[in-house]
Every structure is written in C-alpha cells, then in structure tokens.
Design a protein around this motif. Structure first.
Motif, mmCIF file in Angstrom:
data_model
loop_
_atom_site.group_PDB
_atom_site.id
_atom_site.type_symbol
_atom_site.label_atom_id
_atom_site.label_comp_id
_atom_site.label_asym_id
_atom_site.label_seq_id
_atom_site.Cartn_x
_atom_site.Cartn_y
_atom_site.Cartn_z
ATOM 1 N N UNK A 15 109.149 48.357 49.208
ATOM 2 C CA UNK A 15 108.195 49.279 49.838
ATOM 3 C C UNK A 15 108.166 50.564 49.025
ATOM 4 N N UNK A 16 107.019 50.873 48.466
ATOM 5 C CA UNK A 16 106.863 52.093 47.676
ATOM 6 C C UNK A 16 105.832 52.980 48.359
ATOM 7 N N UNK A 17 106.253 54.134 48.799
ATOM 8 C CA UNK A 17 105.359 55.064 49.490
ATOM 9 C C UNK A 17 105.512 56.448 48.869
ATOM 10 N N UNK A 18 104.664 56.730 47.876
ATOM 11 C CA UNK A 18 104.731 58.018 47.192
ATOM 12 C C UNK A 18 103.530 58.907 47.493
ATOM 13 N N UNK A 19 102.484 58.319 48.089
ATOM 14 C CA UNK A 19 101.251 59.066 48.303
ATOM 15 C C UNK A 19 100.297 58.962 47.130
ATOM 16 N N UNK A 20 100.736 58.278 46.053
ATOM 17 C CA UNK A 20 99.895 58.053 44.871
ATOM 18 C C UNK A 20 99.699 56.542 44.742
ATOM 19 N N UNK A 76 102.355 53.646 43.356
ATOM 20 C CA UNK A 76 102.925 52.645 44.270
ATOM 21 C C UNK A 76 102.735 51.241 43.707
ATOM 22 N N UNK A 77 101.534 50.965 43.205
ATOM 23 C CA UNK A 77 101.237 49.641 42.653
ATOM 24 C C UNK A 77 102.070 49.376 41.406
ATOM 25 N N UNK A 78 102.220 50.378 40.559
ATOM 26 C CA UNK A 78 102.993 50.229 39.316
ATOM 27 C C UNK A 78 104.425 49.804 39.615
ATOM 28 N N UNK A 79 105.086 50.512 40.523
ATOM 29 C CA UNK A 79 106.488 50.201 40.809
ATOM 30 C C UNK A 79 106.652 48.949 41.669
ATOM 31 N N UNK A 80 105.655 48.622 42.467
ATOM 32 C CA UNK A 80 105.697 47.364 43.226
ATOM 33 C C UNK A 80 105.664 46.168 42.280
ATOM 34 N N UNK A 81 104.779 46.221 41.290
ATOM 35 C CA UNK A 81 104.686 45.148 40.293
ATOM 36 C C UNK A 81 105.963 45.074 39.475
ATOM 37 N N UNK A 82 106.468 46.222 39.039
ATOM 38 C CA UNK A 82 107.694 46.256 38.240
ATOM 39 C C UNK A 82 108.857 45.617 39.000
#
Length: 282
Positions: free
Chosen positions: A101-106, A110-116
C-alpha cells in the motif's frame, strides 16, 4: 588509449580469445557490456566476477534461493517527521506483494513504487502526509529517502546474497535495462535525461492529477532511493515509451526485477559476502 598489455602475468590480448573459446565450447551466448570504469585491473576482474555470478544463477534454481530468502524474514520500519513531511515505511522481503500500500498523495509516485515492490516480490507499506500544497518536491524526495533507508536496513550486511544482477523490462513500446550492485558504494547513472527533459510532468494527464509528479523530481526519486539504499545502479533507456509515464513505470519494473535477484540468497555462498575483500563495510 592503448590500455594495458598485461595484468600480472595475464596477457590482455588473450582475454577475448578465451571468452570466445569458452562460449563456443560450452554452446553459450556470452555478452559483456562495460557500463563504466577505466582501470584495466578492475575491468578484467569484474568481467570474470560478473560471468561467474551469471553462470551460477543460470545453473541454480532461483526458486530454491527465493525460498531461502523468504525464510530470513527480513524487514524494516522507519518513521520520520519534519516540518515538510510525516512518513512511515514498512518493508518486508517476504516473497509477496499483495499487501503493498503506497499512499503519498502523488498518484504517479504511488504507481512507481507499487510496480517496483511487485517486481521485487516484497511488501511495501508507505504512508506520507506532505506539503503538497507547495509542490511534489519534499514528499517525493523524503519518501524515496525513507524507502532507501528501510531497504538498506532490511538487507543488513548483505552477506550471502547474490548482490549483483541486470534485468530488462518492456512495457508497451518502452524498454529499460537496470544493472544493480548492492555495493554499499552509492552511485546512480542513467540516460533518462533526454526523455525527462521533453515535458514538465511524468503523468500522461497532469492537469487532472491531484498532484502530478514533475520530471525533475523523478530523477531525484531515483537518486534518493539509490543513495540511501547504498547501491550502485545504472539505468539504460533502450527504447522510449509511447508516453513518458510508460518509460518511468518500465524503469520501476526493471529496477524491481533486478532488486529481487540482487537481494536473493545465494545458497552456494553459505552466508559469505560476495566480495573478494570478504566484506562490503570498507
């Protein structure tokens, strides 16, 4: 320049013949690509090390090493607060990414780190409240610093790990290669400058984003992640995507794939550090 004719007792002119003969007799397709470096001793030494690590992973069952990696239960947590951001990161090298779960407001970040995280086969939980009313700068940078620090803590001394790998990813028309070394000698090199310089934001539709990710900060994201993760990373954009966002997410995919193998246990090493020095601390 001409370069060295000998390294110790080794005639450098014979090295190319050696590799050609080895490839021919073993029926292997062997390709070397020097990313950087000018010292002849280091170049030759690194080529033999790189080949041996690639061959070991080719012969071994990565699934067995994957299981040994998950068994270590490596994880790390970091909380950091400044006047600009408040961040919590929980990273688990647990062989799955379903709970990420990545919730940065950007959204693009969020998509970049979710894929990584998915490609690295790890769980990454990130919560950030930042001064997005100013812009994306502090949030993007601080999140990447925290994730890098968390990763470095989770990997510990890196003893017994593969340490080095190269991975390629293709997403639609984008093709990106990432070479990674968990070296404890942070360095980032990439050729993304031209693509990132074509527009202001990574997002395809920046106007409709709650907070678009600026191209100048995407470079900063990679730099902060690599420096705080204490790794050497070379990113090569081999083919640009139909959109810049395609290229950036393809980079995340290649980065995660490389990280997965680099952080994987090499059971042949029996806990020994992948370095002729015997340590990565000096």
């Amino acid at each position: 320049g001409k370069g060295r004719s000998k390294i110790g007792g080794l005639e450098t002119a014979a090295i190319e013949s050696f590799w050609k003969a080895l490839a021919r007799s073993s029926n292997l397709n062997i390709r070397f690509h020097k990313v950087r470096g000018d010292n002849g001793h280091h170049i030759v030494e690194s080529s033999f090390k790189a080949f041996s690590r690639a061959l070991r992973n080719f012969l071994d069952k990565l699934s067995d090493n994957d299981k040994a990696s998950v068994a270590l239960q490596r994880e790390s947590k970091i909380e950091r607060s400044t006047k600009e951001t408040s961040i919590s990161v929980h990273l688990l090298l647990n062989g799955k990414s379903d709970d990420t779960q990545i919730e940065t407001g950007i959204p693009a970040l969020d998509e970049f780190y979710t894929i990584l995280a998915k490609e690295a086969n790890m769980t990454l939980i990130v919560k950030c409240k930042g001064d997005l009313w100013v812009d994306d700068h502090h949030t993007a940078e601080d999140v990447s610093i925290a994730i890098g620090q968390c990763l470095s803590q989770a990997l510990g001394t890196k003893a017994g790990l593969n340490r080095m790998w190269v991975s390629e990813a293709q997403d639609e028309t984008a093709k990106v290669e990432v070479t990674m070394d968990l070296s404890n000698r942070p360095c980032l090199r990439h050729n993304l400058h031209d693509s990132l310089g074509l527009q202001e934001y990574v997002d395809v539709d920046a106007a409709s984003s709650s907070c678009p990710l600026s191209c100048e900060m995407m470079e900063h994201v990679l730099d902060s992640l690599v420096m705080n993760g204490r790794m050497t990373v070379h990113v090569v954009e081999k083919q640009p995507g139909a959109t810049l966002q395609d290229t950036v997410m393809c980079t995340a995919r290649a980065f995660g794939k490389a990280l997965r193998v680099c952080s994987m246990v090499d059971q042949r090493r029996a806990g020994q550090t992948a370095s002729s020095k015997g340590t990565l601390s000096v």
